[in-house]
Enzyme design. Sequence first.
Site, PDB file in Angstrom:
ATOM      1  N   GLN A  26      21.557 -11.087  12.669  1.00 39.68           N
ATOM      2  CA  GLN A  26      22.572 -11.563  11.527  1.00 39.68           C
ATOM      3  C   GLN A  26      21.768 -11.427   9.919  1.00 39.68           C
ATOM      4  OE1 GLN A  26      22.582 -15.271  14.470  1.00 39.68           O
ATOM      5  NE2 GLN A  26      24.628 -15.250  13.397  1.00 39.68           N
ATOM      6  N   HIS A 128      17.326 -12.641  20.670  1.00 38.70           N
ATOM      7  CA  HIS A 128      18.608 -13.540  20.149  1.00 38.70           C
ATOM      8  C   HIS A 128      19.726 -12.292  20.168  1.00 38.70           C
ATOM      9  CE1 HIS A 128      20.232 -17.049  17.483  1.00 38.70           C
ATOM     10  NE2 HIS A 128      21.007 -16.197  17.597  1.00 38.70           N
ATOM     11  N   GLU A 174      20.302 -19.176  24.026  1.00 42.38           N
ATOM     12  CA  GLU A 174      21.442 -19.354  24.301  1.00 42.38           C
ATOM     13  C   GLU A 174      22.343 -18.294  25.268  1.00 42.38           C
ATOM     14  OE1 GLU A 174      24.123 -19.923  20.937  1.00 42.38           O
ATOM     15  OE2 GLU A 174      23.127 -21.533  20.264  1.00 42.38           O
ATOM     16  N   TYR A 305      24.923 -28.413  18.263  1.00 40.81           N
ATOM     17  CA  TYR A 305      26.049 -28.463  17.181  1.00 40.81           C
ATOM     18  C   TYR A 305      27.109 -29.471  17.100  1.00 40.81           C
ATOM     19  CZ  TYR A 305      24.491 -23.739  15.580  1.00 40.81           C
ATOM     20  OH  TYR A 305      23.707 -22.618  14.940  1.00 40.81           O
ATOM     21  N   GLU A 387      18.937 -25.540  16.715  1.00 36.89           N
ATOM     22  CA  GLU A 387      19.929 -25.116  15.800  1.00 36.89           C
ATOM     23  C   GLU A 387      20.788 -26.470  15.635  1.00 36.89           C
ATOM     24  OE1 GLU A 387      21.802 -21.686  16.619  1.00 36.89           O
ATOM     25  OE2 GLU A 387      20.355 -20.432  16.893  1.00 36.89           O
ATOM     26  N   TRP A 437      20.473 -24.395  11.162  1.00 38.84           N
ATOM     27  CA  TRP A 437      21.218 -23.032  11.208  1.00 38.84           C
ATOM     28  C   TRP A 437      22.289 -23.030  10.156  1.00 38.84           C
ATOM     29  CZ3 TRP A 437      20.115 -18.640  13.688  1.00 38.84           C
ATOM     30  CH2 TRP A 437      21.103 -17.503  13.528  1.00 38.84           C
ATOM     31  N   GLU A 444      27.941 -13.627  11.086  1.00 35.98           N
ATOM     32  CA  GLU A 444      28.314 -14.598  12.248  1.00 35.98           C
ATOM     33  C   GLU A 444      28.878 -13.912  13.298  1.00 35.98           C
ATOM     34  OE1 GLU A 444      27.520 -17.656  12.980  1.00 35.98           O
ATOM     35  OE2 GLU A 444      28.933 -18.354  14.057  1.00 35.98           O
ATOM     36  N   TRP A 445      28.420 -13.136  13.841  1.00 35.53           N
ATOM     37  CA  TRP A 445      28.844 -12.147  14.936  1.00 35.53           C
ATOM     38  C   TRP A 445      30.153 -11.658  14.867  1.00 35.53           C
ATOM     39  CZ3 TRP A 445      24.514 -11.027  16.799  1.00 35.53           C
ATOM     40  CH2 TRP A 445      23.358 -11.868  17.055  1.00 35.53           C
ATOM     41  N   PHE A 453      27.702 -20.346   7.456  1.00 36.13           N
ATOM     42  CA  PHE A 453      26.470 -21.233   8.041  1.00 36.13           C
ATOM     43  C   PHE A 453      25.596 -21.558   6.987  1.00 36.13           C
ATOM     44  CE2 PHE A 453      27.960 -23.088  12.282  1.00 36.13           C
ATOM     45  CZ  PHE A 453      29.059 -22.131  12.697  1.00 36.13           C
TER      46      PHE A 453
HETATM   47  C1  PNW Z   1      24.707 -20.144  17.657  1.00 34.70           C
HETATM   48  N1  PNW Z   1      29.443 -23.187  21.266  1.00 34.70           N
HETATM   49  O1  PNW Z   1      25.722 -19.651  18.625  1.00 34.70           O
HETATM   50  C2  PNW Z   1      23.993 -18.843  17.798  1.00 34.70           C
HETATM   51  O2  PNW Z   1      22.696 -18.942  18.168  1.00 34.70           O
HETATM   52  C3  PNW Z   1      23.844 -18.405  16.075  1.00 34.70           C
HETATM   53  O3  PNW Z   1      23.504 -17.025  16.159  1.00 34.70           O
HETATM   54  C4  PNW Z   1      25.305 -18.403  15.517  1.00 34.70           C
HETATM   55  O4  PNW Z   1      25.239 -17.904  14.298  1.00 34.70           O
HETATM   56  C5  PNW Z   1      25.266 -19.909  15.228  1.00 34.70           C
HETATM   57  O5  PNW Z   1      25.146 -20.790  16.518  1.00 34.70           O
HETATM   58  C6  PNW Z   1      26.755 -20.534  14.693  1.00 34.70           C
HETATM   59  O6  PNW Z   1      27.712 -20.032  15.536  1.00 34.70           O
HETATM   60  C7  PNW Z   1      26.653 -20.607  19.142  1.00 34.70           C
HETATM   61  O7  PNW Z   1      30.478 -22.519  21.562  1.00 34.70           O
HETATM   62  C8  PNW Z   1      27.850 -20.216  19.524  1.00 34.70           C
HETATM   63  O8  PNW Z   1      29.148 -24.338  21.370  1.00 34.70           O
HETATM   64  C9  PNW Z   1      28.884 -20.918  20.323  1.00 34.70           C
HETATM   65  C10 PNW Z   1      28.637 -22.236  20.506  1.00 34.70           C
HETATM   66  C11 PNW Z   1      27.343 -22.831  19.948  1.00 34.70           C
HETATM   67  C12 PNW Z   1      26.476 -21.976  19.429  1.00 34.70           C
END
Ligand code: PNW
Length: 484
Positions: A26, A128, A174, A305, A387, A437, A444-445, A453
């Site tokens: 990223q 990751h 994750e 999150y 995160e 984060w 962001e993927w 973010f």
């Molecule tokens: C994380 N959800 O992804 C990743 O570890 C990071 O690489 C990413 O940039 C960041 O969060 C923000 O998206 C997630 O669906 C993706 O709950 C999805 C979820 C949580 C974290």
Amino acid sequence: SELYKTNVNWSFPRTFWWGVASAAYQVEGAAKDEGRGPTIWDVLTHRVTGFTVANQTGDIADNQYYLYKQDIARIAAIGTPAYSFSIAWSRIFPYGRGPVNEQALAHYEDLIDTCIEYGVEPIVTLYHWDLPLYLQNTYGGWLSEEIVDDFVEYARVVFRRFGSKVSKWATLNEPSVFCNTYPLPAGYFKATGIPAKQQPFYCGQSVLLAHARTYRLGKQLMPNSTIFFKNNGGYKIPLTNSTADSLATQRAWDFGEGLWANPTFLGGDYPASVKNYTSTFLRPLTAAERGMLDGSSDIFAHDAYTSQFTSAPDVGIAACLANTSHPLFPTCANTTYQYPASLGGWDIGPAADPGSPWLHKATDWVPRFLHYVQDTWKPVGGIAVTEFGFGEPFEQLKTVLGDIRSDYGRTMYYHDYMEAILQAMSEGVDVVGTLAWSIVDNLEWAQGYTVKFGMQYVNLTTQERSFKASYFEYVRAFQVYQRK
Ligand code: PNW
């Protein structure tokens, strides 16, 4: 821990880990430089049209591969004591296995040394999502248990080289995301002989075995280290007090957190509901594997999150479970962020950028989540929020308007989140750290650079960084509440 008994003053202990986070693909860029091998993400971004917004790639990203010295200097200057980043497997082993690339080891060594020079503790994640492409093509990546040996050899090289300088390690980031379908296959390609609904469990079993062996190896090489599994999720609130909703909520815990946390914290095996579902296709874990898994995470590390309301599918749990092609199968739990109008129609909290529909600011529920984790999995070394962050709505617009530092939503998110953690700690939850984060806006993927973010804005033309309001708030929260 004795911590809670002394936390009557609402303060973070001196040992609290407090930092910012990123991940290799990223932020690094330099995708073809210094011997890096291709990964599945290079293929997804370059060869699968429309996979990322506007086909954006991580080829250059934030160019942190070259700008790490200034990035570390900036976070040190604003007072951040820790930086959590990931090492790219495909840089160390361009083919995932075989020859080691010394140039990449030298690179990460300098990154780690730079952190230490600036008084910033390096926290390292081994994986990751950026799987070396060769391993995907050779045996299907995480779908095959063959990956376990390769991952452990990668970890061995990294531990041997950096074990004297890094003491906090996440094995894998994750798996409930990269073994599943967000963002449509983050971890592997779906075209294999294994039915799509079974794939996450094959992937998960490889992940757990790779984690446990890596943990055992790491503790042998670095007895004083903290090594942990890193997963994601949030508090799951039954939408109503019906039995169906509470059963659905329990299934959501089982398939979300329990699938990973029961093996690592509660005796080495999957929750009963997961075992039940997988028994027709997945080989059971052996007693030796369960022994290796049990107690294989020094802390409970969670990317927490948000939180969700959870309910039974419209067809009911029994009918959903009977229908293997139901979209919610096998979890058979619905999640939502709003109560239906019939129940008052209120939102769990402000929504993040629409590009991250899974994320609402649900900071009120953080103490409940932390209590639940502590009560359920009883992590001896405490809980770290590894995160947490918020994709600020309208940040694109703010970028256009030049209002790049005014991230009010994210600022309130960090303000309220840090206070929620203090509240939980004052109530007896052993929280040992937080990693925000992210250090900078980044790829962001599947959303490319459109969802941001970062607590720092990055001008992607000049690569200039600017602190946003949220970073000042995060610093303030820590400085105000750090134990004197
Ligand atoms: C994380 N959800 O992804 C990743 O570890 C990071 O690489 C990413 O940039 C960041 O969060 C923000 O998206 C997630 O669906 C993706 O709950 C999805 C979820 C949580 C974290």
